[in-house]
Design a protein around this motif. Structure first.
Motif, PDB file in Angstrom:
ATOM      1  N   VAL A  69       0.851  -1.179   0.000  1.00  0.00           N
ATOM      2  CA  VAL A  69       0.000   0.000   0.000  1.00  0.00           C
ATOM      3  C   VAL A  69       0.892   1.235   0.000  1.00  0.00           C
ATOM      4  CG1 VAL A  69      -1.749   1.330   1.245  1.00  0.00           C
ATOM      5  CG2 VAL A  69      -1.866  -1.175   1.238  1.00  0.00           C
ATOM      6  N   GLN A  70       0.680   2.116  -0.956  1.00  0.00           N
ATOM      7  CA  GLN A  70       1.371   3.408  -1.009  1.00  0.00           C
ATOM      8  C   GLN A  70       0.349   4.497  -0.715  1.00  0.00           C
ATOM      9  OE1 GLN A  70       4.835   4.595  -2.037  1.00  0.00           O
ATOM     10  NE2 GLN A  70       3.821   6.290  -0.968  1.00  0.00           N
ATOM     11  N   THR A  71       0.590   5.274   0.348  1.00  0.00           N
ATOM     12  CA  THR A  71      -0.326   6.350   0.705  1.00  0.00           C
ATOM     13  C   THR A  71       0.269   7.701   0.324  1.00  0.00           C
ATOM     14  OG1 THR A  71       0.530   6.763   2.941  1.00  0.00           O
ATOM     15  CG2 THR A  71      -1.080   4.981   2.677  1.00  0.00           C
ATOM     16  N   PHE A  72      -0.608   8.620  -0.057  1.00  0.00           N
ATOM     17  CA  PHE A  72      -0.175   9.995  -0.313  1.00  0.00           C
ATOM     18  C   PHE A  72       0.103  10.698   1.006  1.00  0.00           C
ATOM     19  CE2 PHE A  72      -0.301  14.391  -1.435  1.00  0.00           C
ATOM     20  CZ  PHE A  72       0.049  14.473  -2.785  1.00  0.00           C
ATOM     21  N   SER A  73      -0.673  10.384   2.014  1.00  0.00           N
ATOM     22  CA  SER A  73      -0.537  11.034   3.312  1.00  0.00           C
ATOM     23  C   SER A  73       0.673  10.497   4.060  1.00  0.00           C
ATOM     24  CB  SER A  73      -1.792  10.796   4.156  1.00  0.00           C
ATOM     25  OG  SER A  73      -1.987   9.406   4.354  1.00  0.00           O
ATOM     26  N   ASN A  91       4.617   5.565   2.838  1.00  0.00           N
ATOM     27  CA  ASN A  91       3.782   6.767   2.975  1.00  0.00           C
ATOM     28  C   ASN A  91       4.371   7.957   2.216  1.00  0.00           C
ATOM     29  OD1 ASN A  91       5.852   7.767   4.575  1.00  0.00           O
ATOM     30  ND2 ASN A  91       4.709   7.699   6.483  1.00  0.00           N
ATOM     31  N   GLY A  92       3.683   9.095   2.343  1.00  0.00           N
ATOM     32  CA  GLY A  92       4.070  10.302   1.620  1.00  0.00           C
ATOM     33  C   GLY A  92       4.935  11.239   2.421  1.00  0.00           C
ATOM     34  N   ARG A  93       5.767  10.685   3.286  1.00  0.00           N
ATOM     35  CA  ARG A  93       6.617  11.521   4.142  1.00  0.00           C
ATOM     36  C   ARG A  93       7.413  12.533   3.305  1.00  0.00           C
ATOM     37  NH1 ARG A  93       9.362   7.546   6.666  1.00  0.00           N
ATOM     38  NH2 ARG A  93       7.648   7.338   8.152  1.00  0.00           N
ATOM     39  N   GLY A  94       7.309  13.799   3.682  1.00  0.00           N
ATOM     40  CA  GLY A  94       8.105  14.845   3.054  1.00  0.00           C
ATOM     41  C   GLY A  94       7.487  15.480   1.825  1.00  0.00           C
ATOM     42  N   TRP A 298      10.094  -2.380  -5.387  1.00  0.00           N
ATOM     43  CA  TRP A 298       9.236  -3.505  -4.983  1.00  0.00           C
ATOM     44  C   TRP A 298       9.363  -4.663  -5.968  1.00  0.00           C
ATOM     45  CZ3 TRP A 298       4.197  -5.079  -7.010  1.00  0.00           C
ATOM     46  CH2 TRP A 298       3.553  -6.015  -6.203  1.00  0.00           C
ATOM     47  N   LEU A 299       9.338  -4.357  -7.237  1.00  0.00           N
ATOM     48  CA  LEU A 299       9.445  -5.413  -8.250  1.00  0.00           C
ATOM     49  C   LEU A 299      10.814  -6.080  -8.226  1.00  0.00           C
ATOM     50  CD1 LEU A 299       7.642  -3.592 -11.196  1.00  0.00           C
ATOM     51  CD2 LEU A 299       6.806  -5.607  -9.964  1.00  0.00           C
ATOM     52  N   ALA A 300      11.850  -5.313  -7.860  1.00  0.00           N
ATOM     53  CA  ALA A 300      13.208  -5.851  -7.844  1.00  0.00           C
ATOM     54  C   ALA A 300      13.593  -6.431  -6.491  1.00  0.00           C
ATOM     55  CB  ALA A 300      14.197  -4.761  -8.239  1.00  0.00           C
ATOM     56  N   GLY A 301      12.729  -6.289  -5.487  1.00  0.00           N
ATOM     57  CA  GLY A 301      13.052  -6.801  -4.153  1.00  0.00           C
ATOM     58  C   GLY A 301      14.069  -5.960  -3.420  1.00  0.00           C
ATOM     59  N   ARG A 302      14.154  -4.661  -3.764  1.00  0.00           N
ATOM     60  CA  ARG A 302      15.101  -3.762  -3.107  1.00  0.00           C
ATOM     61  C   ARG A 302      14.404  -2.970  -1.999  1.00  0.00           C
ATOM     62  NH1 ARG A 302      16.075  -2.086  -8.502  1.00  0.00           N
ATOM     63  NH2 ARG A 302      15.230  -0.039  -7.893  1.00  0.00           N
ATOM     64  N   PRO A 303      15.173  -2.350  -1.098  1.00  0.00           N
ATOM     65  CA  PRO A 303      14.554  -1.509  -0.062  1.00  0.00           C
ATOM     66  C   PRO A 303      13.749  -0.372  -0.688  1.00  0.00           C
ATOM     67  CG  PRO A 303      16.849  -1.965   0.481  1.00  0.00           C
ATOM     68  CD  PRO A 303      16.639  -2.476  -0.915  1.00  0.00           C
ATOM     69  N   MET A 304      12.626  -0.069  -0.047  1.00  0.00           N
ATOM     70  CA  MET A 304      11.713   0.957  -0.569  1.00  0.00           C
ATOM     71  C   MET A 304      11.812   2.225   0.263  1.00  0.00           C
ATOM     72  SD  MET A 304       8.566  -1.703  -1.201  1.00  0.00           S
ATOM     73  CE  MET A 304       7.449  -0.572  -2.038  1.00  0.00           C
ATOM     74  N   LEU A 305      11.282   3.319  -0.269  1.00  0.00           N
ATOM     75  CA  LEU A 305      11.341   4.617   0.385  1.00  0.00           C
ATOM     76  C   LEU A 305      10.199   4.777   1.386  1.00  0.00           C
ATOM     77  CD1 LEU A 305      11.950   6.826  -2.799  1.00  0.00           C
ATOM     78  CD2 LEU A 305      13.666   6.149  -1.100  1.00  0.00           C
ATOM     79  N   ASP A 306      10.539   5.269   2.585  1.00  0.00           N
ATOM     80  CA  ASP A 306       9.550   5.654   3.592  1.00  0.00           C
ATOM     81  C   ASP A 306       8.580   4.539   3.940  1.00  0.00           C
ATOM     82  OD1 ASP A 306      10.580   8.273   3.864  1.00  0.00           O
ATOM     83  OD2 ASP A 306       9.571   8.863   2.024  1.00  0.00           O
ATOM     84  N   VAL A 307       9.149   3.416   4.349  1.00  0.00           N
ATOM     85  CA  VAL A 307       8.346   2.280   4.791  1.00  0.00           C
ATOM     86  C   VAL A 307       7.819   2.560   6.193  1.00  0.00           C
ATOM     87  CG1 VAL A 307       8.368  -0.178   5.324  1.00  0.00           C
ATOM     88  CG2 VAL A 307       9.662   0.685   3.359  1.00  0.00           C
ATOM     89  N   PRO A 310       4.381  -0.153  11.499  1.00  0.00           N
ATOM     90  CA  PRO A 310       3.051  -0.118  12.116  1.00  0.00           C
ATOM     91  C   PRO A 310       3.092  -0.148  13.639  1.00  0.00           C
ATOM     92  CG  PRO A 310       3.461  -2.264  11.091  1.00  0.00           C
ATOM     93  CD  PRO A 310       4.577  -1.356  10.663  1.00  0.00           C
ATOM     94  N   THR A 311       4.162  -0.654  14.211  1.00  0.00           N
ATOM     95  CA  THR A 311       4.250  -0.686  15.675  1.00  0.00           C
ATOM     96  C   THR A 311       4.482   0.703  16.238  1.00  0.00           C
ATOM     97  OG1 THR A 311       6.647  -1.105  15.664  1.00  0.00           O
ATOM     98  CG2 THR A 311       5.179  -3.024  15.606  1.00  0.00           C
ATOM     99  N   ARG A 312       5.080   1.619  15.445  1.00  0.00           N
ATOM    100  CA  ARG A 312       5.305   2.986  15.890  1.00  0.00           C
ATOM    101  C   ARG A 312       4.208   3.917  15.389  1.00  0.00           C
ATOM    102  NH1 ARG A 312      11.412   4.954  15.243  1.00  0.00           N
ATOM    103  NH2 ARG A 312      10.677   6.344  16.889  1.00  0.00           N
ATOM    104  N   GLY A 313       3.495   3.502  14.346  1.00  0.00           N
ATOM    105  CA  GLY A 313       2.394   4.319  13.839  1.00  0.00           C
ATOM    106  C   GLY A 313       2.793   5.341  12.808  1.00  0.00           C
ATOM    107  N   TYR A 314       4.009   5.217  12.257  1.00  0.00           N
ATOM    108  CA  TYR A 314       4.455   6.145  11.200  1.00  0.00           C
ATOM    109  C   TYR A 314       5.690   5.577  10.523  1.00  0.00           C
ATOM    110  CZ  TYR A 314       7.749   7.753  14.805  1.00  0.00           C
ATOM    111  OH  TYR A 314       8.703   7.816  15.794  1.00  0.00           O
TER     112      TYR A 314
END
Length: 314
Positions: A69-73, A91-94, A298-307, A310-314
Motif C-alpha cells: 500500500v502506497q499512501t499519499f498522506s 507513505n508520503g513523508r516529506g 518492490w518489483l526488484a526486491g530492493r529496499p523501498m522509500l519511507d516504509v 506499524p508498531t510505531r504508527g508512522y
C-alpha cells in the motif's frame, strides 16, 4: 511478478502514469470515495490517500492478494488497522514539507510583523508602529521529521535559534539545531513552538495543561500536525491565562470543530482549515517520483522509500 495489478485511487492522470511503467501493470482506476476499501480480489498494490471515508471502513476485511500500500498522506491513523498490517506500507513523508514550512514562517512573521494590521489608510492614521523580529528569537520544534527539517532550514535563514526534540535518537545532530531531551525543555526556551509529531496512541493529547505550564511567557504555539495532539480546552485556558501569547492552528480535534466551539472566534487563535500543505503542484510531482521509485524497488526486491513501521504508527 510479470504484470502487477495496481489499484489507483489518486486520479485518472496518475493511472496513466502508472500504466506507462516498464512492467506494464494492469491499472484499475477506483474512485469510489465512499467505499475505498471495496477493492478487486486480485489487487497486488493500492495507491490511495487519506479520504475521510476510511474512518467508516469495516473492522475486518480480507484482501489476501494485496502486498503493498502506497499512501499519499504521511500519517496513517485514518486508515483501518487491517490495511496497515501484514503487508508493506509506504507513505508520503516529506511530500508537502516545503509548503507546510512556508506556512509556519508566514505565521511566525504575522505574529512578529503584522504589516496588514499596521497599514495606514489616511493622514490621520499615520504614526508609529511597533514590530517584533524573528532574528535572535528561538524556534522550538516538537518533532523533527521532514516537516521539522524543512522549518528549521528556513528559520536558520532568519537567524533564529532552534531547539528540537524527537521521539527517536539523534544519529547526527543537524547544523544549527540544539537537541532537547523533552518537550518541556523546548517549551521553556522557545518564543515560537511548532508541533510536528505524528499522531499515535503515545502522542495523543501530549500537549496538555502540564506541558503548556512550561511555556515561556508570550509563547506562540503552532500546530501543523494533527489536532488530537493538543488538548484544545487546556490550550484555550492557557491563552486566557496569559501563559501563551498566540496560537496558530491548521488542525483541530474534532475537525472541523463543533459549531459552538469557542476556538472559532478566540482573539488569540488564528485558525485555518487544514490547508497548510497546499501550494502549487510540486507535492504531486514528488509523489509520482516516489511511487514509481517504490514500484521499481518492490518489483526488484530492493529496499523501498519511507516504509511505515506499524508498531510505531508512522
Amino acid at each position: 511478478m510479470t504484470q502487477p495489478v495496481i489499484v489507483n485511487q489518486i486520479d485518472p492522470e496518475f493511472g496513466q502514469t502508472l500504466s506507462a511503467h516498464p512492467s506494464l501493470p494492469r491499472v484499475i482506476d477506483h474512485f469510489d470515495r465512499d467505499r475505498p476499501w471495496d477493492l478487486p480480489e486480485d489487487a497486488d498494490v493500492l495507491v490511495t490517500r487519506a479520504f475521510r471515508s476510511w474512518l467508516n471502513a469495516p473492522e475486518t476485511h480480507d484482501l489476501p492478494a494485496l502486498k503493498w500500500v502506497q499512501t499519499f498522506s504521511t500519517g496513517i491513523e485514518i486508515y483501518p488497522d487491517w490495511l496497515m498490517r501484514d503487508r508493506v506500507v509506504t507513505n508520503g513523508r516529506g511530500l508537502t514539507a516545503p509548503q507546510i514550512a512556508e506556512y509556519v514562517l508566514a505565521a511566525m512573521l504575522l505574529v512578529e510583523k503584522d504589516i496588514y494590521g499596521a497599514r495606514t489608510t489616511s493622514l490621520d492614521d499615520w504614526g508609529t508602529r511597533v514590530f517584533g523580529t524573528l532574528e535572535g528569537k528561538t524556534l522550538g520544534l516538537i518533532g523533527y521529521g521532514a516537516i521539522g527539517e524543512a522549518v528549521a532550514k528556513r528559520a536558520r535563514a532568519f537567524d533564529m535559534k532552534i531547539l528540537a526534540c524527537r521521539r527517536g535518537t539523534w544519529r547526527e545532530v543537524p547544523e544549527g539545531i540544539t537537541p532537547c531531551t523533552t518537550p518541556e525543555e523546548v517549551m521553556t526556551g522557545s518564543d515560537h513552538v511548532v508541533i510536528a509529531m505524528p499522531l499515535t496512541p503515545e502522542t495523543s493529547g501530549m500537549v496538555d495543561a502540564a506541558l503548556l505550564s512550561h511555556a515561556k511567557p508570550g509563547l506562540h504555539l503552532l500546530n501543523v500536525a494533527r489536532g488530537a495532539l493538543v488538548d484544545q480546552g487546556a490550550l484555550l485556558r492557557a491563552l486566557d491565562a496569559g501563559q501563551l501569547g498566540k496560537a496558530t492552528l491548521d488542525v483541530t480535534h474534532p475537525e472541523p470543530p463543533t459549531a459552538e466551539d469557542p476556538i472559532w472566534t478566540h482573539p488569540k487563535v488564528l485558525l485555518t482549515p487544514h490547508e497548510s500543505y497546499k501550494g502549487g503542484l510540486s507535492e504531486r510531482a514528488r509523489f509520482e517520483r516516489k511511487t514509481l521509485a517504490n514500484l521499481d524497488a518492490w518489483l526488484a526486491g530492493r529496499p523501498m522509500l519511507d516504509v511505515v513501521d506499524p508498531t510505531r504508527g508512522y
